[in-house]
Design an enzyme around this catalytic site. Structure first.
Site, short mmCIF file in Angstrom:
data_model
loop_
_atom_site.label_atom_id
_atom_site.label_comp_id
_atom_site.label_asym_id
_atom_site.label_seq_id
_atom_site.Cartn_x
_atom_site.Cartn_y
_atom_site.Cartn_z
N GLU A 170 0.80 -1.21 0.00
CA GLU A 170 0.00 0.00 0.00
C GLU A 170 0.85 1.28 0.00
O GLU A 170 0.79 2.09 0.94
CB GLU A 170 -0.96 0.01 1.19
CG GLU A 170 -1.98 -1.12 1.13
CD GLU A 170 -3.00 -1.08 2.25
OE1 GLU A 170 -4.00 -1.81 2.16
OE2 GLU A 170 -2.80 -0.32 3.23
N GLU A 353 -5.06 -8.60 0.76
CA GLU A 353 -5.77 -8.25 2.00
C GLU A 353 -7.25 -8.11 1.70
O GLU A 353 -7.64 -7.44 0.75
CB GLU A 353 -5.30 -6.91 2.59
CG GLU A 353 -4.01 -6.95 3.35
CD GLU A 353 -3.73 -5.63 4.07
OE1 GLU A 353 -4.70 -4.93 4.43
OE2 GLU A 353 -2.55 -5.31 4.25
#
Length: 449
Positions: A170, A353
């Site tokens: 991320e 995720e």
């Protein structure tokens, strides 16, 4: 490989896994030579985390990893995604190596492999060494070289056993929230710092890919992006549409596009030109093997002319939270994003995720610490069905990693938001699998109750 007989329509070689990150679970922040990270400093700054929580102890995974490896084996996953703490292995971010830190990851990797599970190693999950931050951190172009040296250390030591590597987790969150805003470390709230940080991180990604490709035999390399559809808060307001276009570029495109397609999004490319040197995009765009996609839901945004970035998060556009979950959920956005990502980048997609958080006071444990988290199971059923819908429509999805194996330190939320399928009693460290643990174990085997 063609789809097999699994009820979710996944390939026979589909990878089922679980994800964690170093600062969120390891603890041992001041043990065995580990240096401080920017999150050690950030979490000690008043008002930055709920209740002033820190990752000093977290899940104490540093000491309890054998128990966690055994739980992974019991779960039945084929892969475990974790990150290496850069300041644990290089306390100053460069220079002298901390042998005790390297030894810890040797033990962890060997233990995971002994459990019949493939380690998926992420080089960076937000914990920049504080010493490098003091030299400018991601705003200093030299950080790409520091990252390449760090990647060389990791690849040389662990590449004989680890074959799946992610450069970053991320990058949008750690740069936009950390440099453009104050939600993550180092909380700079400086637009120029953000633009520099994001471009230099992209350079570091390219350098890291080259290191891994050169040093690890049969390596499989990706980067993990948080990808979410972005919508204007008010469809009738032109400024909100402009804000949504900018946020979409910064959130979803500024990393994956240059990494894979070799260019910045048109809507923001002029912002990056002052910080680009000749050949930068060629350094950034290096061959990758897969795309990692983290996803929880869509985003609504509104114009914010007085802010550093010109946009702000807006209220979620839904009448009511899902009655069994307490979250506003949009599984159809998951399907949409998987299809869009697969088509845009033309690489295999691994969901690295996805999961359901719940406030600590709602995660009610019985006397033995067991949690009947039916709401999390409901969420997982909806989202894995949405994954199947994307696969059925042609998305090249190769794996699913649940977030998260353990309740952990959830950054600014501290310990008040639990995502784990294993409950952690933080005062004692006791692990107790929740009902969702059993559901996920069954789902991996193709039993969808």
């Amino acid at each position: 490989m063609a789809a097999g007989k699994h009820p979710l329509g996944v390939r026979d070689d589909f990878v089922w896994g679980a994800s964690t990150s170093a600062y969120q679970i390891e603890g041992a922040a001041f043990e065995d030579g580990r240096g401080p990270s920017i999150w050690d400093i950030h979490s000690r700054t008043q008002g930055r985390t709920a209740n002033g929580d820190t990752g000093d102890i977290a899940c104490d995974h540093y000491h309890r990893w054998p128990e966690d490896a055994a739980l992974l084996k019991k779960l039945g996953v084929g892969a475990y995604r974790f990150s290496v703490s850069w300041p644990r292995v290089l306390p100053r971010g460069r220079g002298a190596v901390n042998d005790k830190g390297m030894d810890f990851y040797d033990r962890l990797i060997d233990g995971v492999l002994d459990s019949g599970i493939q380690p998926w190693l992420c080089l960076y999950h937000w914990d920049l060494p504080q010493r490098l931050h003091e030299l400018g951190g991601w705003t200093n172009r030299d950080v790409a070289g520091w990252f390449a040296d760090y990647a060389t250390l990791i690849a040389t030591r662990f590449g004989d056993r680890v074959k799946h590597f992610a450069t970053f987790n991320e990058p949008n969150v750690c740069t936009l929230f950390g440099y453009g805003m104050t939600w993550c470390a180092p909380a700079a709230e400086d637009r120029v710092a953000y633009l520099k940080a994001s471009h230099h991180l992209n350079l570091a990604h390219g350098a890291g890919v080259d290191v891994l490709r050169g040093l690890v035999k049969d390596v499989s390399i990706g980067c993990i992006y948080n990808l979410q559809p972005v919508h204007p808060a008010d469809e009738t307001v032109a400024a909100d549409h402009e804000a949504a276009a900018k946020l979409d570029a910064h959130w979803n495109r500024v990393y994956a596009d240059p990494h894979i397609l070799g260019h910045y999004p048109n809507v923001v490319v002029e912002d990056y030109e002052p910080y680009m040197q000749a050949g930068d995009l060629a350094r950034i765009c290096r061959p990758m093997d897969w795309v990692g996609m983290n996803h929880y839901g869509p985003i609504w945004t509104k114009a914010a002319p007085g802010s550093q970035m010109g946009f702000a998060w807006a209220d979620v556009k839904v009448a009511d939270a899902h009655p069994e979950i307490g979250w506003e959920i949009f599984p159809e956005a998951f399907t949409e994003q998987l299809l869009e990502t697969s088509a845009r980048y033309k690489l295999p997609v691994y969901i690295t995720e996805n999961g359901c958080g719940r406030n600590d006071d709602q995660e009610i444990a019985d006397a033995d610490g067991y949690v009947d988290d039916f709401y999390r199971i409901t969420y997982l059923k909806l989202y894995t069905a949405a994954m199947k819908a994307a696969i059925d429509k042609g998305a090249d999805v190769r794996g699913y990693f649940i977030w998260s194996l353990l309740d952990n330190f959830e950054w600014g939320s501290g310990y008040g938001n639990r995502f784990g399928i294993i409950r952690v009693d933080f005062p004692t460290g006791k692990r107790t699998p929740k009902k969702s643990f059993a559901w996920y174990a069954d789902a991996i085997k193709g039993v969808l109750g």
